[in-house]
Design a protein around this motif. Structure first.
Motif, PDB file in Angstrom:
ATOM      1  N   LEU A  14       0.807  -1.218   0.000  1.00 55.61           N
ATOM      2  CA  LEU A  14       0.000   0.000   0.000  1.00 55.61           C
ATOM      3  C   LEU A  14       0.843   1.271   0.000  1.00 55.61           C
ATOM      4  O   LEU A  14       0.343   2.334  -0.359  1.00 55.61           O
ATOM      5  CB  LEU A  14      -0.941   0.007   1.208  1.00 55.61           C
ATOM      6  CG  LEU A  14      -2.029  -1.063   1.211  1.00 55.61           C
ATOM      7  CD1 LEU A  14      -2.876  -0.959   2.479  1.00 55.61           C
ATOM      8  CD2 LEU A  14      -2.908  -0.966  -0.027  1.00 55.61           C
ATOM      9  N   ALA A  15       2.121   1.167   0.395  1.00 57.82           N
ATOM     10  CA  ALA A  15       2.965   2.368   0.444  1.00 57.82           C
ATOM     11  C   ALA A  15       2.979   3.135  -0.877  1.00 57.82           C
ATOM     12  O   ALA A  15       2.898   4.369  -0.878  1.00 57.82           O
ATOM     13  CB  ALA A  15       4.386   2.003   0.879  1.00 57.82           C
ATOM     14  N   PRO A  16       3.052   2.467  -2.033  1.00 57.45           N
ATOM     15  CA  PRO A  16       3.065   3.233  -3.289  1.00 57.45           C
ATOM     16  C   PRO A  16       1.749   3.968  -3.564  1.00 57.45           C
ATOM     17  O   PRO A  16       1.717   4.861  -4.409  1.00 57.45           O
ATOM     18  CB  PRO A  16       3.309   2.154  -4.358  1.00 57.45           C
ATOM     19  CG  PRO A  16       3.914   1.004  -3.626  1.00 57.45           C
ATOM     20  CD  PRO A  16       3.274   1.029  -2.277  1.00 57.45           C
ATOM     21  N   LEU A  17       0.687   3.587  -2.857  1.00 59.41           N
ATOM     22  CA  LEU A  17      -0.634   4.141  -3.138  1.00 59.41           C
ATOM     23  C   LEU A  17      -1.025   5.287  -2.208  1.00 59.41           C
ATOM     24  O   LEU A  17      -2.090   5.877  -2.386  1.00 59.41           O
ATOM     25  CB  LEU A  17      -1.697   3.037  -3.046  1.00 59.41           C
ATOM     26  CG  LEU A  17      -1.468   1.788  -3.909  1.00 59.41           C
ATOM     27  CD1 LEU A  17      -2.614   0.803  -3.725  1.00 59.41           C
ATOM     28  CD2 LEU A  17      -1.320   2.164  -5.380  1.00 59.41           C
ATOM     29  N   VAL A  18      -0.183   5.574  -1.205  1.00 56.93           N
ATOM     30  CA  VAL A  18      -0.524   6.627  -0.253  1.00 56.93           C
ATOM     31  C   VAL A  18       0.527   7.736  -0.292  1.00 56.93           C
ATOM     32  O   VAL A  18       1.677   7.509  -0.676  1.00 56.93           O
ATOM     33  CB  VAL A  18      -0.668   6.072   1.179  1.00 56.93           C
ATOM     34  CG1 VAL A  18      -1.759   5.018   1.230  1.00 56.93           C
ATOM     35  CG2 VAL A  18       0.643   5.501   1.693  1.00 56.93           C
ATOM     36  N   TRP A  19       0.157   8.917   0.127  1.00 57.04           N
ATOM     37  CA  TRP A  19       1.031  10.079  -0.011  1.00 57.04           C
ATOM     38  C   TRP A  19       2.277   9.996   0.852  1.00 57.04           C
ATOM     39  O   TRP A  19       3.323  10.517   0.479  1.00 57.04           O
ATOM     40  CB  TRP A  19       0.240  11.343   0.326  1.00 57.04           C
ATOM     41  CG  TRP A  19      -0.589  11.838  -0.815  1.00 57.04           C
ATOM     42  CD1 TRP A  19      -1.157  11.091  -1.802  1.00 57.04           C
ATOM     43  CD2 TRP A  19      -0.944  13.192  -1.090  1.00 57.04           C
ATOM     44  NE1 TRP A  19      -1.856  11.876  -2.670  1.00 57.04           N
ATOM     45  CE2 TRP A  19      -1.745  13.178  -2.248  1.00 57.04           C
ATOM     46  CE3 TRP A  19      -0.688  14.392  -0.450  1.00 57.04           C
ATOM     47  CZ2 TRP A  19      -2.265  14.350  -2.793  1.00 57.04           C
ATOM     48  CZ3 TRP A  19      -1.217  15.558  -0.992  1.00 57.04           C
ATOM     49  CH2 TRP A  19      -1.988  15.536  -2.155  1.00 57.04           C
ATOM     50  N   PHE A  20       2.170   9.364   2.034  1.00 55.86           N
ATOM     51  CA  PHE A  20       3.336   9.268   2.908  1.00 55.86           C
ATOM     52  C   PHE A  20       4.386   8.296   2.370  1.00 55.86           C
ATOM     53  O   PHE A  20       5.537   8.310   2.796  1.00 55.86           O
ATOM     54  CB  PHE A  20       2.923   8.816   4.312  1.00 55.86           C
ATOM     55  CG  PHE A  20       2.559   9.931   5.247  1.00 55.86           C
ATOM     56  CD1 PHE A  20       3.447  10.971   5.498  1.00 55.86           C
ATOM     57  CD2 PHE A  20       1.338   9.943   5.895  1.00 55.86           C
ATOM     58  CE1 PHE A  20       3.125  11.997   6.382  1.00 55.86           C
ATOM     59  CE2 PHE A  20       0.999  10.961   6.778  1.00 55.86           C
ATOM     60  CZ  PHE A  20       1.888  11.987   7.021  1.00 55.86           C
ATOM     61  N   LYS A  21       3.985   7.417   1.442  1.00 54.37           N
ATOM     62  CA  LYS A  21       4.893   6.410   0.873  1.00 54.37           C
ATOM     63  C   LYS A  21       5.504   5.524   1.973  1.00 54.37           C
ATOM     64  O   LYS A  21       6.690   5.174   1.931  1.00 54.37           O
ATOM     65  CB  LYS A  21       6.006   7.064   0.044  1.00 54.37           C
ATOM     66  CG  LYS A  21       5.495   7.933  -1.087  1.00 54.37           C
ATOM     67  CD  LYS A  21       4.575   7.162  -2.031  1.00 54.37           C
ATOM     68  CE  LYS A  21       4.025   8.066  -3.126  1.00 54.37           C
ATOM     69  NZ  LYS A  21       2.932   7.409  -3.897  1.00 54.37           N
TER      70      LYS A  21
END
Length: 292
Positions: A14-21
């Motif tokens: 999910l990291a690539p899909l959220v702004w905080f990475k």
């Protein structure tokens, strides 16, 4: 599960899909083809499996342990915006605030310019009563379509959403798949001028080019969160790879290699310092999900 039209992915990062990475994986990530596909999926999913929607991931901390159950991500099929009448737009739950406001401009509909500044999708800001520059979703929403956990679809009028500041009464597990917004007749050039003003104001005051999660804390009654954070001496405060923005103290940023634990710990340290300095209990505006 029956034959699905959309895409179902196990252990999806999910990291690539959220702004905080930052953050872990979803047990399952489902990207439905359309509303009927989403309904069928939820109707046939064991009722004890948790479900949550993910938009642009702009106001979200995904914890490092990942997210249990199923994360639903609405794709292009849910990102359409169409004019209903002279002042009303029908907007898919996956449409961005930028697309909604631009479509309003193109159809000479004023009053929706503020949506340009909300970094999320219709589904997210309808759920949270998103707002900026003196206006909120409740000021322009007529109603919204939701798919509830059982797979049934329902239309919820504004009066039943229980809107307060950054809150609605929409139940966990339901997915906002569409919404109707009403503006008023306007001049496209004047609408664009207001959108440009909002964009310039955001660019000047917010760390838009950093890995961030938007406004971290809700504004307390009669106060501004950023000012309380600043007065508590938190500007530039860091935990691991997470830092309070020097540009806007109600924004946390990932300076490069922050974990979600770093970001959340920093937020809690800010809350502690603000409480000690001013006696105010800051409330998180950023949603935090998943396993610690």
């Amino acid at each position: 599960m029956p034959s699905l039209q959309g895409k179902l992915t196990p252990n999806a990062p999910l990291a690539p899909l959220v702004w905080f990475k930052s953050g872990g994986t979803a047990d399952w990530l489902f990207e439905p083809k359309d509303v009927a596909d989403l309904q069928d999926f939820l109707a046939n999913l064991a009722p004890d499996i948790p479900v949550m929607a993910l938009g642009l991931g702009s106001n979200l901390i995904v914890r490092d342990g990942g997210v249990p159950g199923v994360v639903i991500r609405l794709g292009k099929a849910f990102a359409k915006v169409e004019r209903v009448d002279e002042v009303t737009l029908n907007c898919g739950g996956g449409a961005s605030g930028i697309l909604v406001s631009s479509t309003a401009r193109d159809n000479a509909i004023a009053g929706l310019e503020f949506l340009r500044s909300i970094p999320g999708t219709v589904g997210g800001f309808v759920r949270m009563n998103g707002g900026a520059y003196g206006r909120e979703v409740k000021d322009v929403l007529i109603d919204c379509d939701i798919v509830i956990r059982s797979g049934e679809i329902a239309t919820m009028p504004l009066s039943e959403l229980g809107y307060t500041y950054r809150h609605s009464d929409l139940v966990d597990g339901c997915i906002v798949v569409a919404a109707r917004f009403r503006g008023q007749p306007g001049d496209p050039q004047a609408i664009q001028t207001e959108m440009d003003r909002i964009s310039a104001a955001r660019e000047a005051s917010q760390p838009l080019r950093s890995k961030t999660g938007g406004s971290t804390f809700k504004n307390p009654e009669g106060a501004r969160a950023w000012e309380l954070v600043d007065k508590a001496g938190c500007r530039g405060l860091a935990v691991g790879g997470a830092q309070v923005s020097e540009k806007h103290t109600n924004f946390l940023i990932n300076t490069g290699a922050a974990t979600s634990a770093d970001i959340e710990k920093l937020g809690e340290e800010v809350r502690t310092r603000v409480k000690a300095h001013s006696g105010v209990d800051l409330e998180w505006e950023i949603k935090r999900i998943g396993r610690t």
